[in-house]
Scaffold this active site. Structure first.
Site, PDB file in Angstrom:
ATOM      1  N   SER A 163       2.836 -15.347   5.493  1.00 29.84           N
ATOM      2  CA  SER A 163       4.151 -14.866   5.904  1.00 29.84           C
ATOM      3  C   SER A 163       4.435 -15.343   7.339  1.00 29.84           C
ATOM      4  O   SER A 163       4.394 -16.541   7.584  1.00 29.84           O
ATOM      5  CB  SER A 163       4.186 -13.342   5.780  1.00 29.84           C
ATOM      6  OG  SER A 163       5.496 -12.866   5.741  1.00 29.84           O
ATOM      7  N   ARG A 233      10.856   0.372   7.171  1.00 31.38           N
ATOM      8  CA  ARG A 233       9.623   0.012   6.478  1.00 31.38           C
ATOM      9  C   ARG A 233       9.785   0.123   4.957  1.00 31.38           C
ATOM     10  O   ARG A 233       9.312  -0.724   4.197  1.00 31.38           O
ATOM     11  CB  ARG A 233       8.483   0.906   6.940  1.00 31.38           C
ATOM     12  CG  ARG A 233       7.183   0.680   6.226  1.00 31.38           C
ATOM     13  CD  ARG A 233       6.675  -0.743   6.392  1.00 31.38           C
ATOM     14  NE  ARG A 233       5.282  -0.872   5.991  1.00 31.38           N
ATOM     15  CZ  ARG A 233       4.552  -1.961   6.172  1.00 31.38           C
ATOM     16  NH1 ARG A 233       5.087  -3.024   6.751  1.00 31.38           N
ATOM     17  NH2 ARG A 233       3.302  -2.006   5.801  1.00 31.38           N
ATOM     18  N   ASP A 326       6.535 -14.071  -5.666  1.00 34.12           N
ATOM     19  CA  ASP A 326       7.010 -13.805  -4.307  1.00 34.12           C
ATOM     20  C   ASP A 326       8.454 -14.268  -4.186  1.00 34.12           C
ATOM     21  O   ASP A 326       8.727 -15.465  -4.133  1.00 34.12           O
ATOM     22  CB  ASP A 326       6.117 -14.565  -3.324  1.00 34.12           C
ATOM     23  CG  ASP A 326       6.485 -14.332  -1.864  1.00 34.12           C
ATOM     24  OD1 ASP A 326       7.519 -13.696  -1.585  1.00 34.12           O
ATOM     25  OD2 ASP A 326       5.726 -14.791  -0.995  1.00 34.12           O
ATOM     26  N   HIS A 359       5.148 -10.873  -2.728  1.00 39.92           N
ATOM     27  CA  HIS A 359       4.764 -11.380  -1.405  1.00 39.92           C
ATOM     28  C   HIS A 359       3.469 -10.734  -0.920  1.00 39.92           C
ATOM     29  O   HIS A 359       2.657 -11.368  -0.245  1.00 39.92           O
ATOM     30  CB  HIS A 359       5.910 -11.086  -0.430  1.00 39.92           C
ATOM     31  CG  HIS A 359       5.720 -11.691   0.926  1.00 39.92           C
ATOM     32  ND1 HIS A 359       5.562 -13.048   1.124  1.00 39.92           N
ATOM     33  CD2 HIS A 359       5.653 -11.124   2.160  1.00 39.92           C
ATOM     34  CE1 HIS A 359       5.425 -13.290   2.422  1.00 39.92           C
ATOM     35  NE2 HIS A 359       5.472 -12.147   3.059  1.00 39.92           N
ATOM     36  N   ASP A 360       3.287  -9.489  -1.264  1.00 44.45           N
ATOM     37  CA  ASP A 360       2.105  -8.728  -0.869  1.00 44.45           C
ATOM     38  C   ASP A 360       0.797  -9.373  -1.324  1.00 44.45           C
ATOM     39  O   ASP A 360      -0.267  -9.047  -0.792  1.00 44.45           O
ATOM     40  CB  ASP A 360       2.189  -7.326  -1.502  1.00 44.45           C
ATOM     41  CG  ASP A 360       1.847  -6.232  -0.504  1.00 44.45           C
ATOM     42  OD1 ASP A 360       1.967  -6.475   0.708  1.00 44.45           O
ATOM     43  OD2 ASP A 360       1.457  -5.142  -0.941  1.00 44.45           O
TER      44      ASP A 360
END
Lengths: 387, 387
Positions: A163, A233, A326, A359-360
């Protein structure tokens, strides 16, 4: 250059925590930032794992994402949780600390001991807040380069990051090509997309809604924008996952109840999970750092003037990695990097990992991903003559 | 049953606007809501276009999405903008008002004149706010059915809607199968996904951060959660688009400047655009309605007990439409509906429209989409004998 720790405050309770090793950098000459400001004698927090060899040829820099820090492979002093890349870094692991010397810094603008908006401005005696200069990915990398200088390392064996960390790996390879033997940008991009700028803007706006934010002067006001930062968040967290992963983990399952409440409590597990993510985050992160680091990502753009031009003549070996689900940093972004590298005949490998984790995935246990990183570093280390 | 208009307040300025036709429903017997509450003599706001034929066989009900309203095909009294489906509804258009009688209501729980949280509770003399009962998609549809009764229409020729409107079309077809000759759920789903529940929760949370929200009692406090509702809209708006569309429209273009400001103003056009979307939205929408309508969508789930079971024996003709770049209500959701209908040998057509415009496509000029709706309605009208 220090091995000292400093205390820093965290979260709404203003709890003080020791944040590990701190280097004081730019003591001889200031660092000129892209915004025009100069900073001098500033702290950069870092951790190291493994041992630097005599030739100083086995150093790997790992770069964190938006809300990461220097605790890549050791317990986090605020949360007590394992490091964010412990599945990759350690003895015998893909980033093998029996072979490599791993350095992880907290970025410039961060909140884990590095120079950032929480730092005290010597002129006013108060935290900088939004008077801290806007920093860029290149500024973060130049600050890291000063640390690498201080450690007496000329060339990094590798720079890895996911990222934003991948942006930093790319910035290293373009700003200091001679100092990077190999680079591994993961789930990243050569420029922050319109969609991602929009998502960051939403996060910043949600912090600004919170009256406890006080235009960034919450430390002086004795408050903390708990709710606003928490919503930021939550909104970001959803973008790190995939629809498939959310469906697999939660579906429409209810939380601690058999039937709908017909109200606005967290009926669904996914709501409860998100609220928990938000609440946990505010304990360890600074709202103003969220402004600065998101902005650094927004400003990142290596494509101006042509991406391939930036890599012309590079001798760095690249491994580019993306994850199939992602949608924040989709595979197409990685392919753009690979195409530019190929256009200048660079040494580049590319892997798209098939996963539903979004994405994680770069922070999770993905065996194929780990195997590819292991193989790439092993091959490059043999070439570099690291035993 | 009325053709009257009522005044309603809008936005932070509490501007009063006439909101069109209002029917007073459930005057003889109350409507039992799914939460257990009963409502009686409540207003439902609506607009009509075209003329009901003598057989009352040509009525089409169009159902709006989350923040839509009854102004489907005429200028909006608050914003002055054209109706949200003017490209589809009108003389000679796909939903041809020369042939059909089109009814559009504001949903139960809405803020354009229908019974909702802005309505005054006769017991307290104050707006209901969060004391309004939680309503479901089925409740919204049952309220619409009372209006259709009042209009003397037994069977609707068609029910069409996108997004939440598509949920309503599905609910109509399962609650009142005999009253729906054809149904067109567009960019919709048979159950709200975990991801979409999460996104709605973020919107609600961002409103709650705003101190001007006053736990939903902002009308009494003389305030309006401008910032919180604006952020909720910004966050939602991004999900209505696609990465491709955002890139095509804005890329990384700067707004009214030649270079980066190194600050937190809206440097990028996409930031400026989002801020505008948020600011415009709060002028026309009620924050508490945002709570109720998002919740109704969250609660929607026709899959419990088996989706196909719900359609067993249906004689309704279905057209299911999805858009290729819609990641909020992806094509897979529409395919689930189609499979369930096929499993009970229902009459169903399916079209996935190729477009880069994301979920928003159902509100935009998409010639292939318009042509498919036109063709389906024309064929069904011939079968129904509508001249």
């Amino acid at each position: 250059m220090g091995q000292d720790t400093i205390l820093s405050t965290f979260g709404p309770a203003y709890r003080e925590v020791a944040v590990g090793k701190i280097a004081t950098l730019a003591t001889q000459a200031p660092l000129l930032l892209e915004c025009g400001a100069e900073i001098a004698s500033f702290p950069l927090a870092y951790q190291t794992y493994g041992t630097l060899n005599a030739e100083k040829s086995n150093a790997i820099l790992v770069c964190h994402g938006l809300t990461g820090d220097q605790y890549a492979a050791s317990d986090h002093p605020v949360t007590g949780k394992p490091g964010w890349w412990e599945m990759l870094i350690g003895p015998g692991k893909p980033i093998d600390t029996d072979r490599f010397f791993v350095i992880a810094t907290n970025v410039l603008g961060g909140c884990m001991g590095s120079f950032g908006p929480k730092s005290v401005d010597p002129v006013t005696g108060k935290p900088y807040g939004l008077h801290f200069p806007v920093v860029t990915i290149a500024d973060m990398v130049r600050a890291q380069a000063l640390l690498i200088d201080a450690l007496g390392i000329h060339q990094l064996f590798s720079v890895l990051g996911g990222s934003m960390g991948g942006m930093m790996a790319l910035a290293w390879a373009t700003l200091f090509p001679e100092r990077v033997f190999s680079a591994v940008p993961i789930a990243s991009s050569a420029r922050h997309s319109a969609q991602n700028i929009a998502l960051h803007e939403i996060g910043r706006q949600s912090i600004m809604v919170d009256p406890d934010w006080h235009e960034g002067r919450y430390l002086e006001a004795g408050t903390f924008p708990v709710k606003g930062l928490s919503v930021a968040r939550m909104a970001a967290h959803v973008t790190y996952l995939s629809e498939e992963a959310l469906h697999r983990k939660f579906g429409r399952s209810l939380q601690n109840r058999d039937q709908l409440s017909f109200g606005f409590e967290a009926d669904f597990q996914v709501e409860s999970y998100l609220r928990y993510q938000g609440a946990a985050f505010v304990e360890r992160f600074d709202a103003n750092s969220y402004f600065y680091i998101t902005r650094a990502m927004d400003y990142f753009d290596l494509t101006q003037g042509g991406l391939a031009q930036r890599f012309k003549g590079t001798k760095t070996r690249f491994l580019v990695v993306s994850f199939s689900s992602d949608w924040l940093f989709p595979t197409s972004e990685s392919r753009t990097i690979v195409r530019a590298l190929s256009a200048v005949a660079a040494n580049v490998s590319f892997a798209e990992i098939t996963t539903d984790k979004g994405h994680d995935a770069f922070l999770l246990d993905e065996p194929e991903f780990a195997a590819i990183v292991r193989g790439f570093l092993r091959g490059a280390a043999d070439k570099r003559g690291i035993t």
